[in-house]
Design a protein around this motif. Structure first.
Motif, PDB file in Angstrom:
ATOM      1  N   SER A 127      79.911  48.293 101.939  1.00 54.18           N
ATOM      2  CA  SER A 127      79.933  46.946 101.376  1.00 54.18           C
ATOM      3  C   SER A 127      80.858  46.873 100.165  1.00 54.18           C
ATOM      4  O   SER A 127      81.132  47.877  99.499  1.00 54.18           O
ATOM      5  N   ASP A 128      81.317  45.648  99.852  1.00 56.50           N
ATOM      6  CA  ASP A 128      82.146  45.455  98.660  1.00 56.50           C
ATOM      7  C   ASP A 128      81.308  45.389  97.388  1.00 56.50           C
ATOM      8  O   ASP A 128      81.860  45.318  96.285  1.00 56.50           O
ATOM      9  N   HIS A 129      79.986  45.405  97.484  1.00 64.12           N
ATOM     10  CA  HIS A 129      79.085  45.479  96.341  1.00 64.12           C
ATOM     11  C   HIS A 129      78.359  46.817  96.355  1.00 64.12           C
ATOM     12  O   HIS A 129      78.003  47.324  97.422  1.00 64.12           O
ATOM     13  N   LEU A 130      78.120  47.378  95.178  1.00 66.81           N
ATOM     14  CA  LEU A 130      77.168  48.465  95.059  1.00 66.81           C
ATOM     15  C   LEU A 130      75.757  47.887  95.036  1.00 66.81           C
ATOM     16  O   LEU A 130      75.540  46.768  94.573  1.00 66.81           O
ATOM     17  N   ALA A 131      74.801  48.640  95.551  1.00 65.32           N
ATOM     18  CA  ALA A 131      73.393  48.263  95.437  1.00 65.32           C
ATOM     19  C   ALA A 131      72.898  48.642  94.047  1.00 65.32           C
ATOM     20  O   ALA A 131      73.463  49.514  93.383  1.00 65.32           O
ATOM     21  N   ILE A 132      71.836  47.971  93.595  1.00 65.33           N
ATOM     22  CA  ILE A 132      71.241  48.269  92.291  1.00 65.33           C
ATOM     23  C   ILE A 132      69.753  48.548  92.490  1.00 65.33           C
ATOM     24  O   ILE A 132      69.095  47.901  93.311  1.00 65.33           O
ATOM     25  N   SER A 133      69.244  49.548  91.773  1.00 64.87           N
ATOM     26  CA  SER A 133      67.849  49.942  91.944  1.00 64.87           C
ATOM     27  C   SER A 133      67.203  50.169  90.581  1.00 64.87           C
ATOM     28  O   SER A 133      67.886  50.371  89.572  1.00 64.87           O
ATOM     29  N   LEU A 134      65.870  50.133  90.582  1.00 67.68           N
ATOM     30  CA  LEU A 134      65.102  50.506  89.403  1.00 67.68           C
ATOM     31  C   LEU A 134      63.678  50.826  89.814  1.00 67.68           C
ATOM     32  O   LEU A 134      63.254  50.526  90.942  1.00 67.68           O
ATOM     33  N   GLU A 135      62.939  51.455  88.897  1.00 71.85           N
ATOM     34  CA  GLU A 135      61.513  51.709  89.083  1.00 71.85           C
ATOM     35  C   GLU A 135      60.734  50.715  88.236  1.00 71.85           C
ATOM     36  O   GLU A 135      61.019  50.535  87.046  1.00 71.85           O
ATOM     37  N   LEU A 136      59.758  50.070  88.865  1.00 73.73           N
ATOM     38  CA  LEU A 136      59.008  48.983  88.235  1.00 73.73           C
ATOM     39  C   LEU A 136      57.546  49.360  88.120  1.00 73.73           C
ATOM     40  O   LEU A 136      56.926  49.787  89.099  1.00 73.73           O
ATOM     41  N   ASP A 137      56.980  49.216  86.919  1.00 75.52           N
ATOM     42  CA  ASP A 137      55.543  49.420  86.711  1.00 75.52           C
ATOM     43  C   ASP A 137      54.840  48.068  86.707  1.00 75.52           C
ATOM     44  O   ASP A 137      55.138  47.202  85.869  1.00 75.52           O
TER      45      ASP A 137
END
Length: 267
Positions: A250-260
């Motif tokens: 894809s032309d975008h990177l994915a974004i991630s995080l850990e959520l409490d």
């Protein structure tokens, strides 16, 4: 301190009375490949024809998504010519091992190409609602999922905003009305703008969503210089580990995080 355990979904459960969820937001460009600006012209056919190894790209995305608990998708083809009439959100749910999925078709180009917001989840949502967004050109929407009851419940909204600032202002104003008093809200997707834009600042003033502690550049994927994909969280939540990673070609990177998330927000 007791070590964290895991619930039946496999998500980590901290000992502090909250549940840790891994979130991912990815604009998957319908499985198309873009490795440079020249590909927008040289490979323009891939945006309307079922070619270019889209299935291979989807398998890579499914492998990535399978490591997360809740995944928001943008530009997931709901089943048109260019995807070989495959509902890509459903395909990713199956390949990634998700029990729950939903999609919101929004933009259609004749009968050859279509695009949708998508949700993949290991947790069962109480309800999923489609909302149409205002804008100069119709077709944008926000996909809203509720995982807990009442105003304290976890609410996850997935959005792909317009390119124009005026349309984004109207769209974020509409979203602010949906989320304005929710402490456990998450808004994620392709915003097509950085955090410091006036329309984003208006969103923060009108809701309990918080600006991220740090921005992560996601576009273009081959030389990320702009932070236009975001995961925003309400002031009743906490997060850590925000990072960007490739979503196949894809032309975008994915974004991630850990959520409490407090347990009461999931009841």
């Amino acid at each position: 301190m007791d070590a964290p355990g895991h619930d039946r979904s496999g998500a980590q459960v901290p000992s502090s009375g909250s549940q840790r969820l891994r979130l991912l937001s990815a604009n998957i460009q319908a499985g198309s490949s873009t490795r440079g600006y020249h590909d927008y012209v040289a490979r323009s056919w891939s945006h309307v024809l079922p070619a270019g190894n889209k299935r291979g790209s989807l398998d890579q995305i499914a492998q990535l998504a399978g490591e997360y608990d809740i995944v928001g998708l943008n530009e997931s083809d709901p089943g048109s010519l260019r995807s070989g009439f495959t509902n890509q959100t459903h395909y990713l749910a199956q390949r990634g091992g998700f029990d729950y999925w939903s999609h919101q078709p929004n933009r259609r180009v004749g009968n050859v190409a279509s695009s949708a917001n998508g949700l993949l989840s290991r947790l069962e949502p109480r309800e999923v609602i489609d909302h149409s967004l205002p804008g100069r050109i119709s077709g944008r929407g926000v996909l809203l999922a509720r995982f807990g009851g009442g105003d304290e419940g976890l609410t996850v909204a997935i959005v792909h905003l317009s390119l124009g600032a005026a349309s984004r202002m109207a769209q974020l104003g509409f979203i602010a009305e949906l989320l304005h008093d929710h402490p456990h809200a998450v808004l994620m997707g392709d915003f097509n703008c950085p955090i410091d834009r006036p329309e984003m600042q208006a969103l923060f003033r009108a809701t309990r969503l918080q600006p991220p502690d740090c921005v992560v550049n996601t576009f273009p994927s081959w030389r990320p210089q702009r932070a236009i994909d975001h995961i925003l969280i309400g002031d009743g939540l906490s997060c850590s580990g925000a990072c960007a990673m490739p979503a196949a070609r894809s032309d975008h990177l994915a974004i991630s995080l850990e959520l409490d998330v407090p347990h009461r927000a999931l009841l």
